[in-house]
Design a protein around this motif. Structure first.
Motif, PDB file in Angstrom:
ATOM      1  N   ASN A   1      62.906  42.807  27.253  1.00 24.50           N
ATOM      2  CA  ASN A   1      61.851  43.816  27.264  1.00 24.50           C
ATOM      3  C   ASN A   1      61.950  44.805  28.419  1.00 24.50           C
ATOM      4  OD1 ASN A   1      60.390  43.358  24.865  1.00 24.50           O
ATOM      5  ND2 ASN A   1      59.391  41.581  25.781  1.00 24.50           N
ATOM      6  N   GLU A   2      63.122  44.928  29.030  1.00 19.03           N
ATOM      7  CA  GLU A   2      63.328  45.989  30.005  1.00 19.03           C
ATOM      8  C   GLU A   2      63.501  47.324  29.274  1.00 19.03           C
ATOM      9  OE1 GLU A   2      66.484  45.178  32.687  1.00 19.03           O
ATOM     10  OE2 GLU A   2      65.614  43.304  33.415  1.00 19.03           O
ATOM     11  N   GLU A   3      63.258  48.403  29.998  1.00 20.86           N
ATOM     12  CA  GLU A   3      63.355  49.743  29.420  1.00 20.86           C
ATOM     13  C   GLU A   3      64.233  50.613  30.332  1.00 20.86           C
ATOM     14  OE1 GLU A   3      60.336  53.194  27.645  1.00 20.86           O
ATOM     15  OE2 GLU A   3      59.550  51.324  28.467  1.00 20.86           O
TER      16      GLU A   3
ATOM     17  N   SER B   1      55.751  50.357  23.240  1.00 22.49           N
ATOM     18  CA  SER B   1      55.952  49.240  24.179  1.00 22.49           C
ATOM     19  C   SER B   1      54.741  48.935  25.061  1.00 22.49           C
ATOM     20  CB  SER B   1      57.170  49.537  25.070  1.00 22.49           C
ATOM     21  OG  SER B   1      57.013  50.754  25.768  1.00 22.49           O
TER      22      SER B   1
ATOM     23  N   SER C   1      61.116  49.767  25.166  1.00 19.84           N
ATOM     24  CA  SER C   1      61.624  48.518  25.733  1.00 19.84           C
ATOM     25  C   SER C   1      62.519  47.806  24.730  1.00 19.84           C
ATOM     26  CB  SER C   1      60.461  47.615  26.148  1.00 19.84           C
ATOM     27  OG  SER C   1      59.668  47.263  25.035  1.00 19.84           O
TER      28      SER C   1
END
Length: 492
Positions: free
Chosen positions: A357-359, A106, A351
């Protein structure tokens, strides 16, 4: 006459031999028997040495030749499926410069997000059908900025399958569908996305020649033939990323048809007849294997990074030592639907595009120390993975892709009755399971590319459905309640 297919995954390399005359599988095998190493030098990074793929490909080739007991001269064509979105860099001598930055790495997210903002969402989405996101060109942008020496040595950038095909044939080339999966194909111009290469400052000469997805892509060299125990001159006639290839393996080629996988990552892949996209790029749209200028065939891909890798983690760290996956399924089968209140959020493998695309990481909610045990956690993991599929499939439904029937190979998490029944119950979809996989699909794709089969219907004439799963009326309410708790935990 036989067809040889490879599937270059991040867990293993599979090989299959298919009898071209009968369409039957003659032999199949994979290596390594334990999962391949993924190097995580920093949090969120994921790399593999392409030489490891090649070493396991050699072992898999030998194994299927030994099993089938055929002459290598009987192999008419080779097809290659591969893990999508990875970056392989080679120098002017076609030697690998650095380890491959693979699909679940990521680090490139900021580069793709910056490009999306500065180029503009309308231009990116209308022409690429996606944000540059955490895809191949954004990974290359990371190398250009942070590894100037490596970038300076680069003659070509490639996808993992491009590299394997080049290693076999000595001919560097890619495909339109491959460029599309790296978010480097302009659907308006029907050509590599010049505006994106220009934005990142890439010389377009680093793009290898473009070969057809189905057709002659090169011939095996004498040196490699000797190394693999094959015959010189065998053509490579098909190449595709693992998810488009999985759809091909299940004969999913037309609008409204849907394929799914649940390996290290989980994917639902539906075919659209229009070049549609999600404005938030939570799901992604790529040129399908049969996309042409005259016939739009766009694969809409939902990817969940944390699926079977969660199941593997549970096996290694929670389940009784030495237990098999089948035994895990058996252990958890008597736990009630909803795991008696436990919810597991499976997003612990980088992600997640479906979450913009948050993790968030993996998390476990609702444990009661007096009531819950290992079996509850196993079931909750399988349910949580199914719920992550449902979460993403709702986005696909917003794009007009109905999920009435899902086709999948009888493999990985689809071997789990808990997972497949939960998925059917929460989506309302009928699930059809087939005895096929990516390497078998790649072999049959090679037959199409070599002209041995006239069309996909002929290539997949022996594709037989082995299990059908339908929603269970008596479990729908409990499954919906468990999903509601899961959503609350996700949004907490």
């Amino acid at each position: 006459m036989y067809l040889l297919g490879y599937d270059i995954g991040s867990s293993s390399v599979k090989a299959s031999l298919v009898n071209a005359d009968t369409c039957e599988v003659a032999a199949t095998d994979f290596f390594p028997k334990k999962e391949m190493e993924i190097k995580a030098l920093k949090a969120g990074w994921a790399e593999q040495d392409p030489e490891t793929w090649w070493a396991n490909l050699k072992q898999a080739t030998k194994a299927v030749l030994d099993k089938a007991r055929i002459s290598p001269k009987e192999i008419a064509a080779i097809g290659v499926s591969y893990q999508m979105h990875g970056l392989v860099l080679v120098d002017e001598d076609l030697n690998v410069i650095r380890d491959s930055i693979i699909w679940c790495d990521s680090r490139a997210v900021p580069y793709g997000e910056k490009a999306f903002k500065e180029i503009g969402s309308e231009k990116c989405l209308s022409r690429l059908l996606n944000s540059p996101g955490n895809f191949t060109l954004s990974k290359l942008a990371y190398v250009k900025e942070n590894e100037k020496e490596n970038y300076g040595k680069t003659k070509y950038y490639m996808l993992p399958g491009d590299y394997i095909a080049m290693r076999m044939t000595g001919k560097p080339c890619t495909t339109a569908s491959g460029l599309s999966e790296g978010i480097a194909w302009d659907f308006t111009e029907n050509a590599p996305a010049g505006f994106l290469y220009d934005y990142f400052g890439f010389d377009k000469s680093i793009v290898p020649d473009i070969a057809p997805t189905f057709g002659i892509q090169g011939h095996m060299t004498a040196k490699v033939a000797a190394e693999l125990g094959l015959a010189e001159g065998i053509p490579v006639t098909y190449r595709a990323g693992d998810q488009p290839n999985n759809a091909l393996s299940l004969n999913v080629l037309n609008p409204g048809e849907i394929a799914a996988t649940a390996g290290t990552s989980g994917v639902v892949y539906g075919v659209n007849g229009d070049a549609k996209y999600d404005k938030l790029s939570r799901v992604n749209s790529f040129a399908h294997v049969n996309h042409t200028t005259e016939q739009t065939r766009v694969g809409v891909l939902l990817c969940i990074n944390g699926t079977a890798i969660l199941n593997t983690w549970i096996k290694n760290n929670v389940a009784p030592e030495g237990i098999s996956y089948a035994e895990m399924n058996e252990l958890a089968k008597d736990i009630p639907t909803g795991s008696e209140g436990i919810s597991i959020i499976p997003f612990g493998n980088g992600s997640e595009r479906v979450l913009c695309n948050e993790e968030p990481g993996c998390s476990v909610h609702g444990i009661n120390f007096l009531r819950h045990g290992k079996a509850h956690l196993i079931r909750a993991a399988h349910e949580g993975i199914a719920f992550s599929f449902k979460y993403g499939m709702d986005i696909m439904n917003e794009m007009g892709i109905e999920t009435k029937t899902i086709r999948a190979g009888h493999a990985n998490l689809f071997l789990s009755p808990i997972f497949r029944e939960t998925l059917s119950n929460i989506t309302g979809a009928t699930i059809e399971l087939y005895n096929t996989d990516g390497s078998i699909g790649a072999a049959r794709g090679a037959g199409i590319g070599a002209g041995i089969y006239k069309n996909a219907e002929e290539a997949f004439c022996t594709l037989n459905k082995i299990i059908t799963v339908v929603p269970e009326e008596n479990r729908l309410k409990q499954t919906e309640e468990a999903y509601r708790r899961w959503i609350e935990a996700l949004n907490h």
